[in-house]
Every structure is written in structure tokens, then in C-alpha cells.
Scaffold this motif. Structure first.
Motif, PDB file in Angstrom:
ATOM      1  N   LEU A 269       9.226 -15.545   0.235  1.00  0.00           N
ATOM      2  CA  LEU A 269       9.743 -16.763   0.825  1.00  0.00           C
ATOM      3  C   LEU A 269      11.058 -16.454   1.538  1.00  0.00           C
ATOM      4  O   LEU A 269      11.841 -15.603   1.063  1.00  0.00           O
ATOM      5  CB  LEU A 269       9.977 -17.832  -0.243  1.00  0.00           C
ATOM      6  N   PRO A 270      11.331 -17.101   2.659  1.00  0.00           N
ATOM      7  CA  PRO A 270      12.585 -16.836   3.387  1.00  0.00           C
ATOM      8  C   PRO A 270      13.816 -17.069   2.512  1.00  0.00           C
ATOM      9  O   PRO A 270      13.957 -18.111   1.879  1.00  0.00           O
ATOM     10  CB  PRO A 270      12.536 -17.848   4.535  1.00  0.00           C
ATOM     11  N   GLY A 271      14.674 -16.041   2.463  1.00  0.00           N
ATOM     12  CA  GLY A 271      15.910 -16.146   1.703  1.00  0.00           C
ATOM     13  C   GLY A 271      15.775 -15.863   0.225  1.00  0.00           C
ATOM     14  O   GLY A 271      16.762 -15.939  -0.511  1.00  0.00           O
ATOM     15  N   ALA A 272      14.576 -15.516  -0.241  1.00  0.00           N
ATOM     16  CA  ALA A 272      14.358 -15.283  -1.668  1.00  0.00           C
ATOM     17  C   ALA A 272      15.011 -13.980  -2.126  1.00  0.00           C
ATOM     18  O   ALA A 272      15.193 -13.036  -1.350  1.00  0.00           O
ATOM     19  CB  ALA A 272      12.869 -15.253  -1.980  1.00  0.00           C
ATOM     20  N   GLN A 273      15.356 -13.939  -3.408  1.00  0.00           N
ATOM     21  CA  GLN A 273      15.862 -12.744  -4.063  1.00  0.00           C
ATOM     22  C   GLN A 273      14.894 -12.380  -5.193  1.00  0.00           C
ATOM     23  O   GLN A 273      14.142 -13.230  -5.673  1.00  0.00           O
ATOM     24  CB  GLN A 273      17.268 -12.980  -4.632  1.00  0.00           C
ATOM     25  N   PHE A 274      14.927 -11.110  -5.630  1.00  0.00           N
ATOM     26  CA  PHE A 274      14.024 -10.666  -6.688  1.00  0.00           C
ATOM     27  C   PHE A 274      14.758 -10.575  -8.009  1.00  0.00           C
ATOM     28  O   PHE A 274      15.760  -9.862  -8.142  1.00  0.00           O
ATOM     29  CB  PHE A 274      13.421  -9.299  -6.350  1.00  0.00           C
ATOM     30  N   LEU A 275      14.254 -11.309  -9.005  1.00  0.00           N
ATOM     31  CA  LEU A 275      14.809 -11.262 -10.355  1.00  0.00           C
ATOM     32  C   LEU A 275      13.848 -10.475 -11.234  1.00  0.00           C
ATOM     33  O   LEU A 275      12.716 -10.894 -11.458  1.00  0.00           O
ATOM     34  CB  LEU A 275      14.998 -12.686 -10.905  1.00  0.00           C
ATOM     35  N   ASP A 276      14.302  -9.332 -11.703  1.00  0.00           N
ATOM     36  CA  ASP A 276      13.496  -8.466 -12.555  1.00  0.00           C
ATOM     37  C   ASP A 276      13.681  -8.907 -14.007  1.00  0.00           C
ATOM     38  O   ASP A 276      14.745  -8.713 -14.598  1.00  0.00           O
ATOM     39  CB  ASP A 276      13.940  -7.004 -12.376  1.00  0.00           C
ATOM     40  N   LEU A 277      12.648  -9.497 -14.592  1.00  0.00           N
ATOM     41  CA  LEU A 277      12.756 -10.028 -15.948  1.00  0.00           C
ATOM     42  C   LEU A 277      12.919  -8.933 -16.997  1.00  0.00           C
ATOM     43  O   LEU A 277      13.396  -9.202 -18.104  1.00  0.00           O
ATOM     44  CB  LEU A 277      11.531 -10.885 -16.275  1.00  0.00           C
ATOM     45  N   ASP A 278      12.538  -7.712 -16.672  1.00  0.00           N
ATOM     46  CA  ASP A 278      12.745  -6.603 -17.602  1.00  0.00           C
ATOM     47  C   ASP A 278      14.174  -6.080 -17.558  1.00  0.00           C
ATOM     48  O   ASP A 278      14.642  -5.453 -18.522  1.00  0.00           O
ATOM     49  CB  ASP A 278      11.774  -5.460 -17.301  1.00  0.00           C
ATOM     50  N   GLN A 279      14.872  -6.326 -16.450  1.00  0.00           N
ATOM     51  CA  GLN A 279      16.262  -5.888 -16.341  1.00  0.00           C
ATOM     52  C   GLN A 279      17.239  -6.962 -16.800  1.00  0.00           C
ATOM     53  O   GLN A 279      18.250  -6.656 -17.446  1.00  0.00           O
ATOM     54  CB  GLN A 279      16.571  -5.480 -14.902  1.00  0.00           C
ATOM     55  N   VAL A 280      16.968  -8.214 -16.439  1.00  0.00           N
ATOM     56  CA  VAL A 280      17.819  -9.316 -16.896  1.00  0.00           C
ATOM     57  C   VAL A 280      17.330  -9.698 -18.282  1.00  0.00           C
ATOM     58  O   VAL A 280      16.646 -10.708 -18.495  1.00  0.00           O
ATOM     59  CB  VAL A 280      17.763 -10.513 -15.923  1.00  0.00           C
ATOM     60  N   ALA A 281      17.652  -8.852 -19.244  1.00  0.00           N
ATOM     61  CA  ALA A 281      17.130  -8.988 -20.597  1.00  0.00           C
ATOM     62  C   ALA A 281      18.075  -8.295 -21.569  1.00  0.00           C
ATOM     63  O   ALA A 281      18.909  -7.476 -21.174  1.00  0.00           O
ATOM     64  CB  ALA A 281      15.739  -8.370 -20.689  1.00  0.00           C
ATOM     65  N   SER A 282      17.928  -8.622 -22.840  1.00  0.00           N
ATOM     66  CA  SER A 282      18.717  -7.959 -23.878  1.00  0.00           C
ATOM     67  C   SER A 282      17.961  -6.734 -24.391  1.00  0.00           C
ATOM     68  O   SER A 282      16.733  -6.651 -24.281  1.00  0.00           O
ATOM     69  CB  SER A 282      18.991  -8.927 -25.035  1.00  0.00           C
ATOM     70  N   THR A 283      18.690  -5.782 -24.936  1.00  0.00           N
ATOM     71  CA  THR A 283      18.048  -4.637 -25.574  1.00  0.00           C
ATOM     72  C   THR A 283      17.511  -5.069 -26.935  1.00  0.00           C
ATOM     73  O   THR A 283      18.013  -5.998 -27.552  1.00  0.00           O
ATOM     74  CB  THR A 283      19.041  -3.486 -25.748  1.00  0.00           C
ATOM     75  N   HIS A 284      16.468  -4.386 -27.385  1.00  0.00           N
ATOM     76  CA  HIS A 284      15.822  -4.771 -28.637  1.00  0.00           C
ATOM     77  C   HIS A 284      15.591  -3.538 -29.496  1.00  0.00           C
ATOM     78  O   HIS A 284      15.300  -2.455 -28.987  1.00  0.00           O
ATOM     79  CB  HIS A 284      14.490  -5.473 -28.343  1.00  0.00           C
ATOM     80  N   GLU A 285      15.717  -3.708 -30.794  1.00  0.00           N
ATOM     81  CA  GLU A 285      15.581  -2.581 -31.723  1.00  0.00           C
ATOM     82  C   GLU A 285      14.225  -1.903 -31.652  1.00  0.00           C
ATOM     83  O   GLU A 285      14.095  -0.707 -31.941  1.00  0.00           O
ATOM     84  CB  GLU A 285      15.824  -3.082 -33.158  1.00  0.00           C
ATOM     85  N   LEU A 286      13.187  -2.631 -31.242  1.00  0.00           N
ATOM     86  CA  LEU A 286      11.851  -2.066 -31.125  1.00  0.00           C
ATOM     87  C   LEU A 286      11.518  -1.651 -29.700  1.00  0.00           C
ATOM     88  O   LEU A 286      10.397  -1.249 -29.412  1.00  0.00           O
ATOM     89  CB  LEU A 286      10.802  -3.072 -31.622  1.00  0.00           C
ATOM     90  N   GLY A 287      12.479  -1.746 -28.803  1.00  0.00           N
ATOM     91  CA  GLY A 287      12.266  -1.367 -27.412  1.00  0.00           C
ATOM     92  C   GLY A 287      11.461  -2.382 -26.623  1.00  0.00           C
ATOM     93  O   GLY A 287      10.867  -2.030 -25.588  1.00  0.00           O
ATOM     94  N   LEU A 288      11.421  -3.625 -27.066  1.00  0.00           N
ATOM     95  CA  LEU A 288      10.630  -4.654 -26.385  1.00  0.00           C
ATOM     96  C   LEU A 288      11.276  -5.044 -25.060  1.00  0.00           C
ATOM     97  O   LEU A 288      12.492  -5.037 -24.919  1.00  0.00           O
ATOM     98  CB  LEU A 288      10.494  -5.888 -27.280  1.00  0.00           C
ATOM     99  N   LYS A 289      10.413  -5.407 -24.101  1.00  0.00           N
ATOM    100  CA  LYS A 289      10.874  -5.738 -22.758  1.00  0.00           C
ATOM    101  C   LYS A 289      11.105  -7.245 -22.603  1.00  0.00           C
ATOM    102  O   LYS A 289      10.653  -8.041 -23.405  1.00  0.00           O
ATOM    103  CB  LYS A 289       9.840  -5.277 -21.720  1.00  0.00           C
ATOM    104  N   HIS A 290      11.776  -7.600 -21.529  1.00  0.00           N
ATOM    105  CA  HIS A 290      12.066  -8.980 -21.102  1.00  0.00           C
ATOM    106  C   HIS A 290      12.415  -9.939 -22.238  1.00  0.00           C
ATOM    107  O   HIS A 290      11.969 -11.084 -22.275  1.00  0.00           O
ATOM    108  CB  HIS A 290      10.944  -9.555 -20.214  1.00  0.00           C
ATOM    109  N   MET A 291      13.216  -9.470 -23.185  1.00  0.00           N
ATOM    110  CA  MET A 291      13.741 -10.360 -24.203  1.00  0.00           C
ATOM    111  C   MET A 291      14.835 -11.244 -23.603  1.00  0.00           C
ATOM    112  O   MET A 291      15.464 -10.884 -22.609  1.00  0.00           O
ATOM    113  CB  MET A 291      14.305  -9.569 -25.377  1.00  0.00           C
ATOM    114  N   MET A 292      15.064 -12.409 -24.212  1.00  0.00           N
ATOM    115  CA  MET A 292      16.090 -13.312 -23.695  1.00  0.00           C
ATOM    116  C   MET A 292      17.415 -12.575 -23.556  1.00  0.00           C
ATOM    117  O   MET A 292      17.863 -11.912 -24.493  1.00  0.00           O
ATOM    118  CB  MET A 292      16.252 -14.502 -24.623  1.00  0.00           C
ATOM    119  N   PRO A 293      18.051 -12.667 -22.394  1.00  0.00           N
ATOM    120  CA  PRO A 293      19.314 -11.947 -22.192  1.00  0.00           C
ATOM    121  C   PRO A 293      20.472 -12.586 -22.946  1.00  0.00           C
ATOM    122  O   PRO A 293      20.414 -13.760 -23.336  1.00  0.00           O
ATOM    123  CB  PRO A 293      19.526 -12.062 -20.684  1.00  0.00           C
ATOM    124  N   GLU A 294      21.505 -11.804 -23.141  1.00  0.00           N
ATOM    125  CA  GLU A 294      22.755 -12.369 -23.637  1.00  0.00           C
ATOM    126  C   GLU A 294      23.321 -13.296 -22.570  1.00  0.00           C
ATOM    127  O   GLU A 294      23.057 -13.113 -21.376  1.00  0.00           O
ATOM    128  CB  GLU A 294      23.753 -11.251 -23.939  1.00  0.00           C
TER     129      GLU A 294
END
Length: 330
Positions: free
Chosen positions: A70-95
């Protein structure tokens, strides 16, 4: 700002269609492509592509975003905007700090109207909307039908390198912790029968029926299938309907209408429990494979007017990875 949003929304209403919104101050939960297009003409809209694919997919969400968006859109990577997890799980709720910094990089302010979409139609966008709403950003919506529906309706696209927005200072928000469930909470709740115990939360599992019963393998190698005791199966795709693109014949998804959502819910938990859920008398927790499509159930229930909904962030991957977890297969 709330009055401005109401005035803007009023301009887009017709006699046959009303916003599916949780209150007069919240933004609509769903927007059509034409509504987004019209809204962007009257006020700044932050457009976020949150497309995400399963680990075994050959598709690359970031590459696809560069080529078509879409014009003007940005990309939000849900795996990057996330908190680290003891089990290495992805896209956890960020701090809260991580969420605020990401919003700032996208030029988003707490007063910004945010519209979220994905390239499936409806898949990962509800999870991103859940994140924004959990952090109190109520001026947030998803594009119902996502990028494919936008294209299908002949609206403009971009396909060059996106421009970097002006960075803003997004104040660190407070996470509504009532919207998140931990492993310990899920284990404690799993010993209770939600149809007999009024204190029990009813758990809805968004994975396929076969993965829920343990008759099909999980897509993550080595992970057992099955389900949490006393949970119910409600595959996320049963809340959605397939659409066929007029341009190329491809399929994409949109949410079912409200009456159909209700029938699907009743088919999963029964008429009596569905009534309790819709009337706000039975709290709900949604779960899935990794916390992604649990957002589809969360949003579908919100469209039915249900507010007392939490999401098990780790979902089945976190639950089944722990050797002490009780797993039911039937």
C-alpha cells in the motif's frame, strides 16, 4: 482526537453498513480497502504490513513488501518487535520499551490512526492489532482482506524502496496484563472444567482439528500434537471466508459476518456456552500454534462484542515443549 475520529468515521458510514467498533472512542476493528483509502484522504494514516509466514514457507514477507505494498506503508516484523523468551519462542509480546521504539521508528504517535494488513487477507494482522490494543493504542484497525483485497478493488500500489518516516517520540505505554496468559496460568486453569466451574476460563484452540486431536503432526519438528486439557477446538479459518480475486483468480480471506461468526462459535462450544461468552459471563483465552492465529479468534470474538478475552502468548509451542505438560489426544 476522539471527536475527530468520530467525525471521520461518520463520513464513511452508510445506512446499510456500520463500523464494527467496541466503543465510540475506539477505532473500528475492521476497515474495508475503500474505507482506508477514503480515511487516508482526510487524516494521516500509519499503514503497517505485518505479513508473516510459517517457518516451512518459501515466501519472504520482506521481499514481497518491497515489491508490492500500500502507498506509504512500512513493514513491521513481528518476530523482531518481540521479547526474548527462555524457550526461544518467536513473536512474543514485546516489552513496552520495544513497542514504543518500534512505533517511533515508523513515525507513529499515540494519537496516530494505525491500519494493519497482511498479504494473506486475514492471518497475521489480527495478532498485530492485538498487540496495539494490549498497549492501549485504540486508534488501530485491520484491513479486512488485506493486500489481496486492496489489489482486487483496483486501488493504488507502490513497488519501489519505501521512504523512511520521520522518527517520533512514542511514550512508553503500559501493557494490559489482563490480556495475556502465562504457562503457569494455563496449567492451573486446565484442571477446571469450564462448562461446570464458573471460575474457569474457556480455552479456544485455533489450530486445525487434526492437530488438536493429535492425529496430525505439528509443523514444528519434534513437537507433539494434541491439546491442553479442558480446551475446545475452534480452527481460526472457520472464522474466515475465502474470496476469489477478480484480477488473477487467487484466493484470500476476510472475516465472516457477525451472524456466521456466532454460529461457528456455537458449533465449537455449544449454544449455552456461546451465550455466556457473548453476554460477558464466561472469560475466554485463545491459543494456537505459536500465538499468531490466536489473534484471529480474539478479533472474531471482539467482532461479536466479547471483551473479556486473553491470549496465551506462548501457545501450543511453549506448552508442548515443557516435559511436565499434560497433553490430551482425542
Amino acid at each position: 482526537m476522539a471527536s475527530l475520529l468520530r467525525r471521520t468515521s461518520a463520513r464513511l458510514l452508510t445506512t446499510s453498513q456500520r463500523w464494527l467498533s467496541t466503543s465510540t472512542t475506539d477505532a473500528p476493528l475492521l476497515l474495508s480497502p475503500k474505507q482506508v483509502h477514503e480515511l487516508s484522504k482526510s487524516e494521516p494514516v500509519a499503514l503497517l504490513d505485518v505479513s508473516w509466514f510459517m517457518p516451512n514457507s518459501t515466501r519472504d514477507a520482506k521481499v514481497e513488501f518491497i515489491n508490492k505494498r500500500l502507498p506509504g506503508a512500512q513493514f513491521l516484523d513481528l518476530d523482531q518487535v518481540a521479547s526474548t523468551h527462555e524457550l526461544g519462542l518467536k513473536h512474543m509480546m514485546p516489552e513496552p520499551r520495544v513497542f514504543a521504539e518500534a512505533c517511533g521508528r515508523f513515525g507513529i504517535q499515540p494519537s496516530s490512526q494505525v491500519v494493519i494488513y497482511d498479504s494473506h487477507g486475514v492471518f497475521s494482522s489480527p495478532r498485530a492489532l492485538f498487540m496495539f490494543r494490549a498497549f492501549g493504542h485504540q486508534k488501530s484497525s485491520i484491513l479486512n482482506g488485506g493486500l489481496p483485497r486492496w489489489i482486487d478493488e483496483g486501488l493504488p500500489l507502490e513497488g519501489t524502496q519505501p521512504q523512511t518516516p520521520r522518527v517520533t517520540n512514542y511514550a512508553e505505554p503500559i501493557l494490559d496484563e489482563h490480556m495475556i496468559r502465562s504457562y503457569e496460568q494455563m496449567v492451573s486453569n486446565s484442571s477446571l472444567d469450564p462448562t461446570k466451574d464458573s471460575s474457569a476460563e474457556l480455552v479456544l484452540d485455533a489450530r486445525s482439528k487434526e492437530r488438536y486431536t493429535g492425529t496430525a503432526a505439528e509443523p514444528r519438528p519434534g513437537l507433539s500434537s494434541g491439546h491442553i486439557p479442558n480446551s475446545f477446538s475452534l480452527p481460526f479459518n472457520t472464522f474466515l471466508q475465502k474470496q476469489i480475486s477478480n484480477s488473477d483468480g487467487s484466493e484470500y480471506t476476510t472475516f465472516l459476518p457477525q451472524d456466521a461468526l456466532r454460529r461457528v462459535l456455537e458449533g465449537s462450544v455449544g449454544h449455552e456456552q456461546a451465550q455466556l461468552i457473548i453476554n460477558g459471563k464466561k472469560p475466554i483465552v485463545t491459543t494456537c500454534g505459536s500465538g499468531m492465529t490466536a489473534g484471529v479468534l480474539w478479533l472474531g470474538l471482539r467482532l461479536l462484542g466479547v471483551k473479556n478475552i486473553a491470549l496465551y502468548d506462548e501457545s501450543w509451542t511453549g506448552y508442548a515443549m515443557r516435559p511436565s505438560s499434560q497433553i490430551v489426544k482425542n
